[in-house]
Design a protein around this motif. Structure first.
Motif, PDB file in Angstrom:
ATOM      1  N   UNK A 167      18.668  37.513  37.838  1.00 15.51           N
ATOM      2  CA  UNK A 167      19.522  38.078  36.589  1.00 15.51           C
ATOM      3  C   UNK A 167      20.051  39.378  36.718  1.00 15.51           C
ATOM      4  N   UNK A 168      19.163  40.184  36.985  1.00 14.66           N
ATOM      5  CA  UNK A 168      19.441  41.704  37.150  1.00 14.66           C
ATOM      6  C   UNK A 168      20.642  42.028  38.196  1.00 14.66           C
ATOM      7  N   UNK A 169      20.386  41.139  39.407  1.00 15.68           N
ATOM      8  CA  UNK A 169      21.508  41.108  40.491  1.00 15.68           C
ATOM      9  C   UNK A 169      22.573  40.675  40.107  1.00 15.68           C
ATOM     10  N   UNK A 170      22.611  39.646  39.560  1.00 19.07           N
ATOM     11  CA  UNK A 170      23.740  38.691  38.890  1.00 19.07           C
ATOM     12  C   UNK A 170      24.704  39.724  38.053  1.00 19.07           C
ATOM     13  N   UNK A 171      23.898  40.230  36.729  1.00 20.74           N
ATOM     14  CA  UNK A 171      24.852  41.096  36.139  1.00 20.74           C
ATOM     15  C   UNK A 171      25.350  42.366  37.002  1.00 20.74           C
ATOM     16  N   UNK A 172      24.642  42.748  37.508  1.00 24.46           N
ATOM     17  CA  UNK A 172      25.162  43.974  38.642  1.00 24.46           C
ATOM     18  C   UNK A 172      26.376  43.649  39.477  1.00 24.46           C
ATOM     19  N   UNK A 173      26.253  42.360  39.900  1.00 30.85           N
ATOM     20  CA  UNK A 173      27.264  41.880  40.551  1.00 30.85           C
ATOM     21  C   UNK A 173      28.822  41.605  39.886  1.00 30.85           C
ATOM     22  N   UNK A 174      28.439  41.131  38.567  1.00 27.51           N
ATOM     23  CA  UNK A 174      29.368  40.758  37.843  1.00 27.51           C
ATOM     24  C   UNK A 174      30.444  42.162  37.225  1.00 27.51           C
ATOM     25  N   UNK A 175      29.357  43.131  36.894  1.00 27.77           N
ATOM     26  CA  UNK A 175      29.977  44.401  36.848  1.00 27.77           C
ATOM     27  C   UNK A 175      30.858  45.040  37.999  1.00 27.77           C
ATOM     28  N   UNK A 176      30.425  44.687  39.166  1.00 26.04           N
ATOM     29  CA  UNK A 176      30.822  45.428  40.309  1.00 26.04           C
ATOM     30  C   UNK A 176      32.172  44.780  40.729  1.00 26.04           C
ATOM     31  N   UNK A 177      32.190  43.479  40.453  1.00 25.47           N
ATOM     32  CA  UNK A 177      33.585  42.806  40.569  1.00 25.47           C
ATOM     33  C   UNK A 177      34.407  42.754  39.544  1.00 25.47           C
ATOM     34  N   UNK A 178      34.223  43.427  38.531  1.00 30.84           N
ATOM     35  CA  UNK A 178      35.313  43.431  37.384  1.00 30.84           C
ATOM     36  C   UNK A 178      36.495  44.129  37.659  1.00 30.84           C
ATOM     37  N   UNK A 179      36.764  44.648  38.626  1.00 25.08           N
ATOM     38  CA  UNK A 179      38.174  45.342  38.895  1.00 25.08           C
ATOM     39  C   UNK A 179      38.051  46.872  38.757  1.00 25.08           C
ATOM     40  N   UNK A 180      36.912  47.452  37.982  1.00 25.26           N
ATOM     41  CA  UNK A 180      36.657  48.757  37.710  1.00 25.26           C
ATOM     42  C   UNK A 180      36.666  49.555  39.027  1.00 25.26           C
ATOM     43  N   UNK A 181      35.979  49.096  39.753  1.00 25.89           N
ATOM     44  CA  UNK A 181      35.671  49.909  41.069  1.00 25.89           C
ATOM     45  C   UNK A 181      36.405  49.505  42.409  1.00 25.89           C
ATOM     46  N   UNK A 182      37.651  48.573  42.151  1.00 35.05           N
ATOM     47  CA  UNK A 182      38.486  48.110  43.329  1.00 35.05           C
ATOM     48  C   UNK A 182      38.590  48.874  44.287  1.00 35.05           C
ATOM     49  N   UNK A 183      39.397  50.087  43.972  1.00 35.96           N
ATOM     50  CA  UNK A 183      39.665  50.909  44.916  1.00 35.96           C
ATOM     51  C   UNK A 183      38.564  51.751  46.034  1.00 35.96           C
ATOM     52  N   UNK A 184      37.611  51.944  45.225  1.00 34.01           N
ATOM     53  CA  UNK A 184      36.455  52.586  45.973  1.00 34.01           C
ATOM     54  C   UNK A 184      35.716  51.703  46.899  1.00 34.01           C
ATOM     55  N   UNK A 185      35.707  50.468  46.305  1.00 41.14           N
ATOM     56  CA  UNK A 185      34.778  49.366  47.306  1.00 41.14           C
ATOM     57  C   UNK A 185      35.946  49.006  48.540  1.00 41.14           C
ATOM     58  N   UNK A 186      37.037  49.071  48.237  1.00 43.29           N
ATOM     59  CA  UNK A 186      38.090  48.744  49.155  1.00 43.29           C
ATOM     60  C   UNK A 186      38.050  49.822  50.444  1.00 43.29           C
ATOM     61  N   UNK A 187      38.081  51.019  49.780  1.00 43.47           N
ATOM     62  CA  UNK A 187      37.858  52.309  50.662  1.00 43.47           C
ATOM     63  C   UNK A 187      36.501  52.443  51.549  1.00 43.47           C
ATOM     64  N   UNK A 188      35.427  51.555  50.995  1.00 41.22           N
ATOM     65  CA  UNK A 188      34.438  51.702  51.890  1.00 41.22           C
ATOM     66  C   UNK A 188      34.522  50.475  52.696  1.00 41.22           C
ATOM     67  N   UNK A 189      35.335  49.332  52.413  1.00 44.22           N
ATOM     68  CA  UNK A 189      35.099  48.003  53.460  1.00 44.22           C
ATOM     69  C   UNK A 189      36.498  47.921  53.624  1.00 44.22           C
ATOM     70  N   UNK A 190      37.492  48.354  54.051  1.00 40.38           N
ATOM     71  CA  UNK A 190      39.008  48.169  53.772  1.00 40.38           C
ATOM     72  C   UNK A 190      39.420  46.769  54.412  1.00 40.38           C
ATOM     73  N   UNK A 191      38.439  46.295  55.301  1.00 39.88           N
ATOM     74  CA  UNK A 191      38.996  45.077  56.246  1.00 39.88           C
ATOM     75  C   UNK A 191      38.606  43.760  55.527  1.00 39.88           C
ATOM     76  N   UNK A 192      37.542  44.006  54.359  1.00 40.66           N
ATOM     77  CA  UNK A 192      36.974  42.777  54.192  1.00 40.66           C
ATOM     78  C   UNK A 192      37.823  42.163  52.752  1.00 40.66           C
ATOM     79  N   UNK A 193      37.879  40.737  52.515  1.00 36.53           N
ATOM     80  CA  UNK A 193      38.376  40.273  51.631  1.00 36.53           C
ATOM     81  C   UNK A 193      37.272  40.296  50.450  1.00 36.53           C
TER      82      UNK A 193
END
Length: 419
Positions: A167-193
């Motif tokens: 459950x903890x992992x699921x909530x963390x995933x929902x927050x990380x995929x909310x769009x708030x961190x989109x650019x920083x996540x893309x900078x860390x992994x620019x080739x992944x969809x």
């Protein structure tokens, strides 16, 4: 400046002595082309002062900060201050605030296109209704389905599962995929969809543009469709909660309308990103402010596949922050979570939670009397669950109504106030 006698009186009222320098804010640039110099309205020590200023090649705009010095009965412009980082954030926010589309309303319209399709944009001189609806382009349909499949579901969490690591992992995933961190996540992994709401909306836009033979430059020139409620208090938390209206008129949007709607949804996520940056950068030097703040919208789906919204605000307070939730001797970091959502049967609910080391306090606000009664009945079980997690429950209560909202004002610096 006015005549010498009048100027002396005004400068004396500012308690500005000769050769003393101070900071002033440009409240208005009245006339740049005046023969005697630019006419400016300055805010100095809480008072407004109209001046004639020889600014030469210096470019001054409303909101700029300048250093001035009293020389006799005149003010000398010493120079313009370099803009603080939050000034750029404030400008970017101001550009996007009028053009926000509510995420849940936008998703409801996006979901409807899976069955309704989209109309082609009318040709010049043609009525919109003259173009029949067409099924979504395959790439756009796939992008929308992938987006929807990643949204949290109302069935995703079961009562009593809060202590489980999954459950903890699921909530963390929902927050990380909310769009708030989109650019920083893309900078860390620019080739992944990456599975991310903001990036997923971008993929829908790319597919629709490709189907029209349009370019990103053309998309950037579109006027986003805004949600009127978000224009009334665009930086308020939480926003007034309304259930997205089901699309029942049978009139599918055109491709152009959907692109404008998607532009508004992107703006809403970007506003939350900038708002979070603004509140975090504002905290410098203010011992009572949180060291960092995150503000985000977390969309989710009901069992009937209808989009709803959870509004989330997470604050981290520095170790020396004085708080009602801790003893004076404690120096641990405090985390605060505010969560607002509107459930179909229970109505609007607001949760305020504070955590410091092993000490936790929580307050629930409910608008409906029936919901208030049910929450109060469940409080002993909640207290026991928190205790089982090894937490000391210092305060736990449910109140009728809604809590104070916070509103961020855009000024020369960003100020967060409790309304």
């Amino acid at each position: 400046m006015p005549d010498a006698a009048s100027a002396r009186v005004q400068l004396d009222q500012l308690k500005l002595t000769n050769r003393e320098a101070t900071l002033a804010r440009v409240a208005e640039v009245i006339n740049r082309q005046s023969p005697a110099g630019a006419q400016l309205l300055l805010d100095i020590r809480g008072q407004s002062l109209a001046v004639q200023a020889a600014i030469g090649d210096t470019s001054l705009e409303t909101g700029d900060w300048v250093k001035v010095m009293r020389a006799g009965n005149e003010l000398q412009l010493m120079g313009k201050l370099a803009q603080a980082p939050e000034a750029g954030i404030a400008r970017a926010l101001a550009q996007r605030l009028p053009w926000q589309q509510s995420i849940d309303s936008g998703l409801a319209k996006l979901l409807a296109t899976l069955t309704q399709g989209l109309r082609q944009d009318p040709l010049p001189g043609q009525l919109p209704s003259a173009r029949p609806a067409q099924p979504l382009p395959e790439a756009a349909r796939l992008a929308i389905e992938q987006l929807v499949n990643r949204l949290p579901s109302g069935n995703g969490l079961t009562p009593g599962s809060g202590s489980e690591s999954a459950t903890t992992q699921q909530v963390r995933q929902w927050l990380s995929e909310s769009g708030l961190f989109a650019e920083s996540r893309l900078a860390q992994n620019p080739t992944a969809q990456l599975p991310d709401l903001k990036l997923a909306l971008g993929r829908v836009i790319t597919a629709l543009l490709a189907s029209q033979g349009s370019t990103p430059e053309q998309f950037n020139r579109l006027t986003p469709i805004a949600t009127p409620e978000l224009m009334q208090a665009p930086l308020q938390f939480p926003q007034p909660m309304t259930t997205p209206a089901a699309r029942s008129d049978g009139e599918p949007p055109s491709v152009g309308q959907m692109l404008r709607l998607l532009a508004g949804m992107l703006n809403r996520i970007t506003v939350n990103q900038l708002h979070s940056q603004a509140l975090t950068s504002r905290s410098g030097g203010d011992a009572t402010a949180p060291a960092s703040t995150l503000v985000l919208d977390l969309p989710w789906l009901t069992p009937q596949n209808e989009p709803r919204l959870a509004q989330v605000r997470i604050e981290q307070y520095p170790e020396d922050h004085e708080s009602e939730h801790k003893p004076a001797s404690s120096t641990a970091t405090e985390w605060r979570l505010s969560l607002a959502m509107d459930l179909d049967d229970a109505g609007p609910l607001h949760f305020d939670i504070a955590l410091r080391q092993q000490s936790v306090s929580a307050r629930v606000w409910a608008e409906k009397q029936m919901t208030l009664r049910k929450v109060n009945q469940e409080l002993p079980a909640l207290r026991q669950s928190l205790t089982d997690l090894g937490l000391e429950v210092t305060d736990l209560e449910c109140r009728r109504g809604t809590p104070q909202s916070s509103v961020t004002r855009l000024e020369h610096r960003l100020v967060d106030t409790r309304a």
